[in-house]
Motif scaffolding. Structure first.
Motif, mmCIF file in Angstrom:
data_model
loop_
_atom_site.group_PDB
_atom_site.id
_atom_site.type_symbol
_atom_site.label_atom_id
_atom_site.label_comp_id
_atom_site.label_asym_id
_atom_site.label_seq_id
_atom_site.Cartn_x
_atom_site.Cartn_y
_atom_site.Cartn_z
ATOM 1 N N SER A 3 -9.746 0.349 5.123
ATOM 2 C CA SER A 3 -8.440 -0.197 4.708
ATOM 3 C C SER A 3 -8.109 -1.438 5.522
ATOM 4 C CB SER A 3 -7.312 0.817 4.951
ATOM 5 O OG SER A 3 -7.500 1.969 4.199
ATOM 6 N N ASP A 41 -1.007 -8.885 4.576
ATOM 7 C CA ASP A 41 -1.185 -9.157 3.142
ATOM 8 C C ASP A 41 -0.050 -10.042 2.599
ATOM 9 O OD1 ASP A 41 -3.391 -7.484 3.277
ATOM 10 O OD2 ASP A 41 -2.389 -5.764 2.347
ATOM 11 N N ARG A 81 0.340 8.290 2.010
ATOM 12 C CA ARG A 81 -1.016 7.950 2.442
ATOM 13 C C ARG A 81 -1.555 8.987 3.429
ATOM 14 N NH1 ARG A 81 -3.355 3.148 1.051
ATOM 15 N NH2 ARG A 81 -2.981 3.852 -1.041
ATOM 16 N N ALA A 135 -10.494 -4.295 4.827
ATOM 17 C CA ALA A 135 -10.270 -4.860 3.478
ATOM 18 C C ALA A 135 -9.127 -5.866 3.535
ATOM 19 C CB ALA A 135 -9.959 -3.745 2.484
ATOM 20 N N ARG A 138 -12.694 4.714 1.152
ATOM 21 C CA ARG A 138 -11.327 5.242 1.320
ATOM 22 C C ARG A 138 -10.999 5.662 2.735
ATOM 23 N NH1 ARG A 138 -8.698 3.106 -2.651
ATOM 24 N NH2 ARG A 138 -10.075 3.046 -4.420
ATOM 25 N N ASP A 197 -2.021 -9.455 -6.173
ATOM 26 C CA ASP A 197 -1.800 -10.799 -6.747
ATOM 27 C C ASP A 197 -2.117 -10.816 -8.236
ATOM 28 O OD1 ASP A 197 -4.505 -10.300 -6.556
ATOM 29 O OD2 ASP A 197 -5.026 -12.382 -6.158
ATOM 30 N N THR A 237 -8.232 -3.196 -8.199
ATOM 31 C CA THR A 237 -8.807 -4.372 -7.528
ATOM 32 C C THR A 237 -8.905 -4.175 -6.013
ATOM 33 O OG1 THR A 237 -6.684 -5.505 -7.315
ATOM 34 C CG2 THR A 237 -7.967 -5.956 -9.304
ATOM 35 N N GLY A 238 -8.055 -3.316 -5.460
ATOM 36 C CA GLY A 238 -8.132 -3.038 -4.027
ATOM 37 C C GLY A 238 -9.507 -2.476 -3.675
ATOM 38 N N ALA A 239 -10.062 -1.680 -4.600
ATOM 39 C CA ALA A 239 -11.384 -1.076 -4.362
ATOM 40 C C ALA A 239 -12.450 -2.164 -4.228
ATOM 41 C CB ALA A 239 -11.725 -0.121 -5.495
ATOM 42 N N LYS A 257 0.844 2.765 -6.669
ATOM 43 C CA LYS A 257 0.291 1.893 -7.718
ATOM 44 C C LYS A 257 -0.870 2.548 -8.466
ATOM 45 C CE LYS A 257 -0.934 -1.567 -5.102
ATOM 46 N NZ LYS A 257 -0.569 -1.022 -3.783
ATOM 47 N N SER A 303 0.822 -1.210 0.000
ATOM 48 C CA SER A 303 0.000 0.000 0.000
ATOM 49 C C SER A 303 0.859 1.265 0.000
ATOM 50 C CB SER A 303 -0.927 0.002 1.221
ATOM 51 O OG SER A 303 -0.228 -0.454 2.349
ATOM 52 N N GLY A 354 -3.021 -4.192 -7.826
ATOM 53 C CA GLY A 354 -3.471 -4.987 -6.679
ATOM 54 C C GLY A 354 -2.296 -5.613 -5.965
ATOM 55 N N ARG A 365 -0.229 -13.905 4.370
ATOM 56 C CA ARG A 365 -1.421 -14.753 4.316
ATOM 57 C C ARG A 365 -1.142 -15.993 3.456
ATOM 58 N NH1 ARG A 365 -4.256 -10.167 0.821
ATOM 59 N NH2 ARG A 365 -3.393 -10.743 -1.189
ATOM 60 N N ARG A 395 -0.950 -3.932 8.067
ATOM 61 C CA ARG A 395 -1.732 -4.384 6.916
ATOM 62 C C ARG A 395 -0.816 -5.089 5.903
ATOM 63 N NH1 ARG A 395 -4.686 -1.699 2.546
ATOM 64 N NH2 ARG A 395 -3.773 0.353 2.843
ATOM 65 N N SER A 428 -9.563 -9.824 2.693
ATOM 66 C CA SER A 428 -8.790 -10.306 1.534
ATOM 67 C C SER A 428 -7.985 -11.564 1.849
ATOM 68 C CB SER A 428 -7.877 -9.201 1.004
ATOM 69 O OG SER A 428 -6.780 -9.000 1.861
ATOM 70 N N TYR A 438 -11.969 -5.257 -2.878
ATOM 71 C CA TYR A 438 -11.866 -5.792 -1.511
ATOM 72 C C TYR A 438 -12.424 -4.781 -0.517
ATOM 73 C CZ TYR A 438 -9.259 -9.632 -3.401
ATOM 74 O OH TYR A 438 -8.935 -10.749 -4.118
HETATM 75 O O1 DC Z 1 -4.759 -1.416 -2.712
HETATM 76 P P1 DC Z 1 -5.701 -1.177 -1.526
HETATM 77 O O2 DC Z 1 -5.034 -0.519 -0.372
HETATM 78 O O3 DC Z 1 -6.930 -0.449 -1.948
HETATM 79 O O4 DC Z 1 -6.162 -2.646 -1.071
HETATM 80 C C1 DC Z 1 -6.976 -2.870 0.061
HETATM 81 C C2 DC Z 1 -6.673 -4.236 0.654
HETATM 82 O O5 DC Z 1 -7.118 -5.238 -0.256
HETATM 83 C C3 DC Z 1 -5.181 -4.516 0.909
HETATM 84 O O6 DC Z 1 -4.875 -4.521 2.290
HETATM 85 C C4 DC Z 1 -4.918 -5.885 0.342
HETATM 86 C C5 DC Z 1 -6.166 -6.279 -0.375
HETATM 87 N N1 DC Z 1 -5.941 -6.583 -1.786
HETATM 88 C C6 DC Z 1 -5.624 -7.873 -2.108
HETATM 89 O O7 DC Z 1 -5.482 -8.724 -1.235
HETATM 90 N N2 DC Z 1 -5.482 -8.227 -3.424
HETATM 91 C C7 DC Z 1 -5.622 -7.325 -4.387
HETATM 92 N N3 DC Z 1 -5.482 -7.700 -5.658
HETATM 93 C C8 DC Z 1 -5.904 -5.979 -4.067
HETATM 94 C C9 DC Z 1 -6.050 -5.633 -2.742
#
Ligand code: DC
Length: 227
Positions: free
Chosen positions: A97, A185, A158, A100, A92, A132, A35-37, A17, A13, A130, A188, A181, A104, A39
């Protein structure tokens, strides 16, 4: 561009990106997919409905009640519509955050979003950001960039974003949340946020926006040729 090009931008984060992906999308006239949006939207649903995002047995059944769709406005901006409501603003916050990141880590949540993410890249050129994308979602992406920056640099970025939106917080709180966070991430079991073997590692600590774009375009050009 006539052929379909898929560009994956992964990384922790606050590395820049989404800023980079938006600039690349505009420059190449392709679609940006955040893609984060997605989650974050799932996390928002859980929070709004009092569901503890740390409890898999509560989160998974609730997925059935979610309809999430990706739409684009006329000026090309992404909108996520959660059960009929545009949630782009609401997702946001620091609370979302952290939630999410928790949702995830649940395999069923990742599965739920997989096709939404993959399908769009099948028919359109996209730059998708994202954690992954290069490893799981688009393993055959034409270009994979792993974007990172120092922890302090990411937290400062941030903090500035949140403050500009009027959200009250401190630099220390942002750094702490972000570190927790990112650790979750990265560590996991399912789709951990690690670079794909064939990704180009890009440390963005020393660049301004224009330089970051220039460097990314060089990487893209080296992989897909002229555009
Ligand atoms: O990019 P972001 O901060 O908006 O993402 C929010 C959360 O979502 C982040 O802690 C990890 C997860 N995430 C994920 O596991 N896989 C992704 N492709 C995008 C986000």
């Amino acid at each position: 561009m006539d052929r379909i090009i898929n560009i994956a931008i992964d990384g922790p984060s606050g590395a820049g990106k989404s800023t980079l992906a938006k600039m690349v999308a505009e420059k190449l006239r392709i679609i940006y997919v955040d893609t984060g949006a997605m989650y974050r939207s799932i996390a928002l649903y859980m929070v709004q409905n009092g569901i503890d995002t740390g409890k898999k047995d509560k989160v998974v059944p609730a997925l059935e009640k979610i309809t999430l769709s990706l739409e684009y406005t006329e000026d090309g901006k992404q909108r996520l519509v959660l059960n009929g409501e545009d949630v782009m603003e609401k997702i946001r916050t620091p609370e979302i955050s952290s939630n999410a990141s928790k949702v995830s880590a649940i395999p069923e949540v990742r599965e739920f979003l997989l096709n939404l993410q993959r399908d769009i890249a099948k028919t359109k050129s996209v730059v998708m950001d994202g954690r992954d994308i290069g490893t799981v979602i688009l393993p055959n992406a034409d270009v994979k960039i792993f974007l990172t920056a120092t922890n302090e640099g990411r937290a400062a970025r941030r903090f500035k974003e949140l403050t500009e939106k009027g959200i009250e917080t401190t630099y220390e709180a942002v750094l702490k949340d972000m570190t927790e966070r990112d650790k979750r991430d990265r560590e996991r079991d399912v789709a951990p946020a690690v670079p794909a073997e064939d990704s180009v590692f890009f440390d963005n600590s020393e660049y301004n926006k224009e330089e970051m774009l220039e460097k990314a375009l060089e990487i893209i050009k080296s992989k897909v040729g002229e555009f």
